[in-house]
Design a protein around this motif. Structure first.
Motif, mmCIF file in Angstrom:
data_model
loop_
_atom_site.group_PDB
_atom_site.id
_atom_site.type_symbol
_atom_site.label_atom_id
_atom_site.label_comp_id
_atom_site.label_asym_id
_atom_site.label_seq_id
_atom_site.Cartn_x
_atom_site.Cartn_y
_atom_site.Cartn_z
ATOM 1 N N VAL A 29 0.809 -1.195 -0.026
ATOM 2 C CA VAL A 29 0.227 -0.039 0.065
ATOM 3 C C VAL A 29 0.886 1.120 -0.152
ATOM 4 N N ALA A 30 2.005 1.412 0.700
ATOM 5 C CA ALA A 30 2.602 2.337 0.757
ATOM 6 C C ALA A 30 3.510 2.674 -0.591
ATOM 7 N N LYS A 31 3.948 1.471 -1.045
ATOM 8 C CA LYS A 31 4.486 1.800 -2.534
ATOM 9 C C LYS A 31 3.391 2.447 -3.510
ATOM 10 N N ARG A 32 2.265 1.896 -3.535
ATOM 11 C CA ARG A 32 1.175 2.165 -4.429
ATOM 12 C C ARG A 32 0.909 3.842 -3.968
ATOM 13 N N ARG A 33 0.928 4.073 -2.788
ATOM 14 C CA ARG A 33 0.588 5.597 -2.422
ATOM 15 C C ARG A 33 1.740 6.344 -2.871
ATOM 16 N N SER A 34 2.916 6.082 -2.675
ATOM 17 C CA SER A 34 3.952 6.924 -3.343
ATOM 18 C C SER A 34 4.018 7.220 -4.864
ATOM 19 N N VAL A 35 3.812 5.989 -5.412
ATOM 20 C CA VAL A 35 3.635 6.181 -6.836
ATOM 21 C C VAL A 35 2.544 6.962 -7.204
ATOM 22 N N VAL A 36 1.452 6.770 -6.791
ATOM 23 C CA VAL A 36 -0.055 7.586 -6.890
ATOM 24 C C VAL A 36 0.368 9.216 -6.730
ATOM 25 N N ALA A 37 0.997 9.423 -5.643
ATOM 26 C CA ALA A 37 1.407 10.975 -5.316
ATOM 27 C C ALA A 37 2.132 11.373 -6.149
ATOM 28 N N ARG A 38 3.309 10.694 -6.896
ATOM 29 C CA ARG A 38 4.023 11.137 -7.909
ATOM 30 C C ARG A 38 3.397 11.416 -9.124
ATOM 31 N N ILE A 39 2.294 10.632 -9.609
ATOM 32 C CA ILE A 39 1.529 10.608 -10.814
ATOM 33 C C ILE A 39 0.421 11.899 -10.734
ATOM 34 N N ARG A 40 -0.196 11.873 -9.371
ATOM 35 C CA ARG A 40 -1.083 12.824 -9.108
ATOM 36 C C ARG A 40 -0.659 13.458 -7.819
ATOM 37 N N PRO A 41 0.095 14.469 -8.111
ATOM 38 C CA PRO A 41 0.475 15.254 -7.112
ATOM 39 C C PRO A 41 -0.683 16.285 -6.666
ATOM 40 N N ASP A 42 -1.576 16.455 -7.434
ATOM 41 C CA ASP A 42 -2.875 17.373 -6.810
ATOM 42 C C ASP A 42 -3.768 16.433 -6.049
#
Length: 118
Positions: free
Chosen positions: A46-59
């Motif tokens: 989940v942490a890995k998904r969250r970090s990638v999602v945060a990079r893709i959608r910084p908004d």
């Protein structure tokens, strides 16, 4: 090529499916696996998904603000499995935040023909 062990392959596929379900969908930990290690691995995924999602959608990450960890964990728990692909995961998380009033609606793009209007 003939399949000499179809029953063994079927059982292996079912066992692998139970492990994946425990890791990404909160299913029960299969017999023979250490529940604490599975819990830690699931949190790591989940942490890995969250970090990638945060990079893709910084908004979306900015909209969640300091609650990003808790918000993404709640989002991940609300799904039976992650969407296919990080872009879909990021867009789904943004929509999830929007449904909860944590993120504004995206700006509307002007229609191509509006440039001809006075």
């Amino acid at each position: 090529m003939t399949d000499e062990h179809p029953e063994a392959r079927r059982r292996l596929a079912e066992a692998q499916g139970r492990v994946v379900a425990a890791l990404v969908a909160g299913a029960a930990v299969p017999e023979g696996f250490d529940p604490e290690r599975m819990r830690v691995q699931a949190l790591s995924l989940v942490a890995k998904r969250r970090s990638v999602v945060a990079r893709i959608r910084p908004d979306a990450a900015a909209a969640a603000g300091p609650d990003l960890v808790a918000e993404f964990a709640a989002y991940a728990r609300s799904r039976s499995a992650p969407p296919t692909g990080y872009r879909a995961d990021a867009d789904d998380f943004a929509a999830w935040l929007r449904e909860r009033g944590r993120m504004p609606d995206p700006p509307r793009k002007p229609r191509w023909w509006s440039r001809f209007l006075p």
